[in-house]
Design an enzyme around this catalytic site. Structure first.
Site, PDB file in Angstrom:
ATOM      1  N   HIS A  22      23.394 -18.338  22.705  1.00  0.00           N
ATOM      2  CA  HIS A  22      24.433 -17.540  23.356  1.00  0.00           C
ATOM      3  C   HIS A  22      25.261 -18.484  24.217  1.00  0.00           C
ATOM      4  CE1 HIS A  22      26.558 -15.022  26.046  1.00  0.00           C
ATOM      5  NE2 HIS A  22      25.761 -15.260  27.075  1.00  0.00           N
ATOM      6  N   CYS A  44      24.286 -10.001  27.262  1.00  0.00           N
ATOM      7  CA  CYS A  44      24.399 -11.242  26.483  1.00  0.00           C
ATOM      8  C   CYS A  44      23.444 -11.280  25.299  1.00  0.00           C
ATOM      9  CB  CYS A  44      24.167 -12.443  27.381  1.00  0.00           C
ATOM     10  SG  CYS A  44      25.334 -12.476  28.737  1.00  0.00           S
ATOM     11  N   ASN A  50      32.628 -17.353  27.561  1.00  0.00           N
ATOM     12  CA  ASN A  50      31.432 -16.558  27.294  1.00  0.00           C
ATOM     13  C   ASN A  50      31.887 -15.175  26.829  1.00  0.00           C
ATOM     14  OD1 ASN A  50      29.224 -14.841  27.555  1.00  0.00           O
ATOM     15  ND2 ASN A  50      28.474 -15.769  29.437  1.00  0.00           N
TER      16      ASN A  50
HETATM   17  O1  UT7 Z   1      26.098 -14.921  29.988  1.00  0.00           O
HETATM   18  C1  UT7 Z   1      25.579 -14.254  31.104  1.00  0.00           C
HETATM   19  C2  UT7 Z   1      24.624 -15.085  31.804  1.00  0.00           C
HETATM   20  N1  UT7 Z   1      25.338 -15.863  32.774  1.00  0.00           N
HETATM   21  C3  UT7 Z   1      25.002 -17.130  32.956  1.00  0.00           C
HETATM   22  O2  UT7 Z   1      24.162 -17.644  32.269  1.00  0.00           O
HETATM   23  C4  UT7 Z   1      25.704 -17.862  34.086  1.00  0.00           C
HETATM   24  C5  UT7 Z   1      24.742 -18.821  34.748  1.00  0.00           C
HETATM   25  N2  UT7 Z   1      25.356 -19.466  35.882  1.00  0.00           N
HETATM   26  C6  UT7 Z   1      26.344 -20.364  35.794  1.00  0.00           C
HETATM   27  O3  UT7 Z   1      26.808 -20.651  34.708  1.00  0.00           O
HETATM   28  C7  UT7 Z   1      26.832 -21.050  37.042  1.00  0.00           C
HETATM   29  O4  UT7 Z   1      26.033 -20.639  38.133  1.00  0.00           O
HETATM   30  C8  UT7 Z   1      28.322 -20.773  37.371  1.00  0.00           C
HETATM   31  C9  UT7 Z   1      29.204 -21.475  36.371  1.00  0.00           C
HETATM   32  C10 UT7 Z   1      28.615 -19.282  37.348  1.00  0.00           C
HETATM   33  C11 UT7 Z   1      28.676 -21.298  38.748  1.00  0.00           C
HETATM   34  O5  UT7 Z   1      28.375 -22.675  38.853  1.00  0.00           O
HETATM   35  P1  UT7 Z   1      27.481 -23.209  40.054  1.00  0.00           P
HETATM   36  O6  UT7 Z   1      27.428 -24.668  39.891  1.00  0.00           O
HETATM   37  O7  UT7 Z   1      26.197 -22.468  40.055  1.00  0.00           O
HETATM   38  O8  UT7 Z   1      28.368 -22.868  41.311  1.00  0.00           O
HETATM   39  P2  UT7 Z   1      28.051 -21.945  42.563  1.00  0.00           P
HETATM   40  O9  UT7 Z   1      28.140 -20.517  42.206  1.00  0.00           O
HETATM   41  O10 UT7 Z   1      26.806 -22.447  43.225  1.00  0.00           O
HETATM   42  O11 UT7 Z   1      29.285 -22.299  43.493  1.00  0.00           O
HETATM   43  C12 UT7 Z   1      29.509 -23.643  43.991  1.00  0.00           C
HETATM   44  C13 UT7 Z   1      30.828 -23.673  44.736  1.00  0.00           C
HETATM   45  C14 UT7 Z   1      30.966 -22.588  45.777  1.00  0.00           C
HETATM   46  O12 UT7 Z   1      31.680 -23.121  46.860  1.00  0.00           O
HETATM   47  P3  UT7 Z   1      30.923 -23.622  48.185  1.00  0.00           P
HETATM   48  O13 UT7 Z   1      30.185 -22.432  48.696  1.00  0.00           O
HETATM   49  O14 UT7 Z   1      30.008 -24.715  47.726  1.00  0.00           O
HETATM   50  O15 UT7 Z   1      32.032 -24.089  49.039  1.00  0.00           O
HETATM   51  C15 UT7 Z   1      31.821 -21.551  45.083  1.00  0.00           C
HETATM   52  O16 UT7 Z   1      32.559 -20.766  45.986  1.00  0.00           O
HETATM   53  O17 UT7 Z   1      31.909 -23.485  43.811  1.00  0.00           O
HETATM   54  C16 UT7 Z   1      32.743 -22.418  44.269  1.00  0.00           C
HETATM   55  N3  UT7 Z   1      33.280 -21.743  43.101  1.00  0.00           N
HETATM   56  C17 UT7 Z   1      34.415 -22.124  42.500  1.00  0.00           C
HETATM   57  N4  UT7 Z   1      35.301 -23.106  42.783  1.00  0.00           N
HETATM   58  C18 UT7 Z   1      36.357 -23.232  41.965  1.00  0.00           C
HETATM   59  C19 UT7 Z   1      32.769 -20.696  42.414  1.00  0.00           C
HETATM   60  N5  UT7 Z   1      33.551 -20.383  41.383  1.00  0.00           N
HETATM   61  C20 UT7 Z   1      34.590 -21.249  41.407  1.00  0.00           C
HETATM   62  C21 UT7 Z   1      35.728 -21.438  40.592  1.00  0.00           C
HETATM   63  N6  UT7 Z   1      36.571 -22.435  40.908  1.00  0.00           N
HETATM   64  N7  UT7 Z   1      35.968 -20.682  39.516  1.00  0.00           N
END
Ligand code: UT7
Length: 349
Positions: A276, A114, A306
């Site tokens: 970014h 990134c 992204n």
């Molecule tokens: O550019 C590279 C650098 N990358 C970043 O800066 C990314 C930084 N991180 C993020 O942007 C966020 O962590 C994400 C957008 C990737 C994820 O959001 P989050 O609020 O951190 O969600 P999480 O990974 O903690 O997941 C929460 C829940 C989980 O379900 P349970 O375990 O609570 O039942 C996931 O399985 O959301 C679920 N989940 C989804 N649900 C629907 C994960 N991805 C999805 C999805 N659709 N696409």
């Protein structure tokens, strides 16, 4: 010693728009989840066979070259940032050199995820400052759509990424109040594996990556790429999103302040921050932390997702095209991502 100025800028995004609802055909997700957690409404996907990371980079480069008032034959150095190269090797830089019929100039590929474009810009800046090169083409381009896990297993990564490219031409300037004032680059490899694509690679599980629990030692250590790895989606990017998020919201403000303070400025002096485009929530957190107004930050992740190394030049180009960056403006580019690596560049437009 001259400074570098951005003499021309261009962007290219593929025609095909893929909305959040389009993703529902492949995985269990929702428009609501994606918009709430990331701000993304849609992204672009490259044509599967007719567009590549290099071809998109070339399209952006052609525009940057034309806007700089030069020809491809005037370019004396290419720096190409990507994590989705057309080939494992050689890099994309030489494909640009070939396609644009450039002279036998230097071509360097940068692999800094990134923060790849800001790293690439910094490398180019040094070569301008020393007087080595006069027309450097810096490209950030990604064709993510070819390498994502579109099953529900990969949804936390796949919904975020999009395809596209941005490019600039850097030239020397003696103007006192113009150009790149400074660049600031950092890394911390402690968490290298929490946002990574492990295969194909030579690690043979040397680093003890937890994700290899599914395989026995012989299977892992003997193979560069195996059927088992593919069957278990080990050939796709892995991300521990929440851990990346936590680090990003600390390092983004830190590296932006570092750039501002190194030049005697405060956040209130900024005309435009181009972060970014990792996640709209991260950008909003950074904006709040630095007490920036809405008109001091440019975001377009809503429409492109992204695009990793392409996100900063695409956002910079679009902000400029939309008249949101004017001559003399103080502009900060900042990025954070896999590695971790993070970086900033402060410039007078
Ligand atoms: O550019 C590279 C650098 N990358 C970043 O800066 C990314 C930084 N991180 C993020 O942007 C966020 O962590 C994400 C957008 C990737 C994820 O959001 P989050 O609020 O951190 O969600 P999480 O990974 O903690 O997941 C929460 C829940 C989980 O379900 P349970 O375990 O609570 O039942 C996931 O399985 O959301 C679920 N989940 C989804 N649900 C629907 C994960 N991805 C999805 C999805 N659709 N696409």
């Amino acid at each position: 010693m001259p400074r570098s100025k951005i003499a021309g800028i261009g962007m290219y995004v593929p025609e095909k728009i893929f909305t959040n609802n389009d993703l529902l055909k492949y995985m269990d997700t929702s428009d609501e989840w994606i918009q709430e957690r990331t701000g993304i409404k849609e992204r672009r996907y490259a044509h599967r066979t007719e567009e590549t990371t290099a071809t998109m980079g070339i399209e952006a480069a052609k525009i940057a070259i034309e806007r700089a008032g030069i020809t491809a034959q005037d370019v004396d150095f290419i720096v190409f940032a990507t994590i989705c190269p057309d080939y494992y090797f050689p890099g994309c830089g030489v494909l640009v050199q070939r396609e644009l019929k450039m002279k036998e100039i230097a071509a360097l590929d940068v692999r800094n995820q990134c923060s790849g474009f800001v790293y690439a810009l910094s490398v180019a800046d040094q070569f301008i400052r020393t007087g080595t090169y006069k027309n450097i083409l810096v490209i950030g381009s990604e064709k993510h759509s070819f390498g994502l896990d579109f099953s529900t297993r990969g949804r936390n990564v796949s919904v975020i990424f999009g395809d596209g490219a941005g490019a600039v031409i850097l030239q020397p300037t003696e103007e006192a109040d113009r150009g790149i004032l400074s660049t600031h680059l950092h890394s911390d490899g402690e968490s290298a594996e929490i946002l990574a694509m492990y295969n194909p690679g030579t690690h043979a599980n040397h680093w003890g990556t937890k994700n290899y629990a599914d395989f026995d030692d012989a299977e892992i250590s003997d193979m560069f790429m195996s059927h088992a790895m593919i069957d278990n989606s080990q050939n796709y990017p892995f991300m521990d999103g929440p851990s990346v998020f936590k680090k990003a919201v600390v390092k983004f403000p830190e590296v932006i302040l570092e750039a501002l303070h190194a030049n005697g400025y405060e956040p209130s002096d900024l005309n435009m921050l181009i972060p970014h485009q990792a996640n709209l929530r991260i950008a909003q957190f950074v904006q709040q932390k630095l007490k920036l107004r809405d008109d001091q930050v440019y975001n377009n992740i809503q429409y492109y997702g992204n695009t990793t190394a392409a996100s900063v030049p695409i956002a910079l180009c679009e902000a400029w095209q939309n008249g949101k960056i004017k001559e003399g403006d103080l502009v900060c580019l900042a990025a954070f991502g896999s590695g971790f690596t993070w970086a900033s560049a402060l410039l007078k437009w």
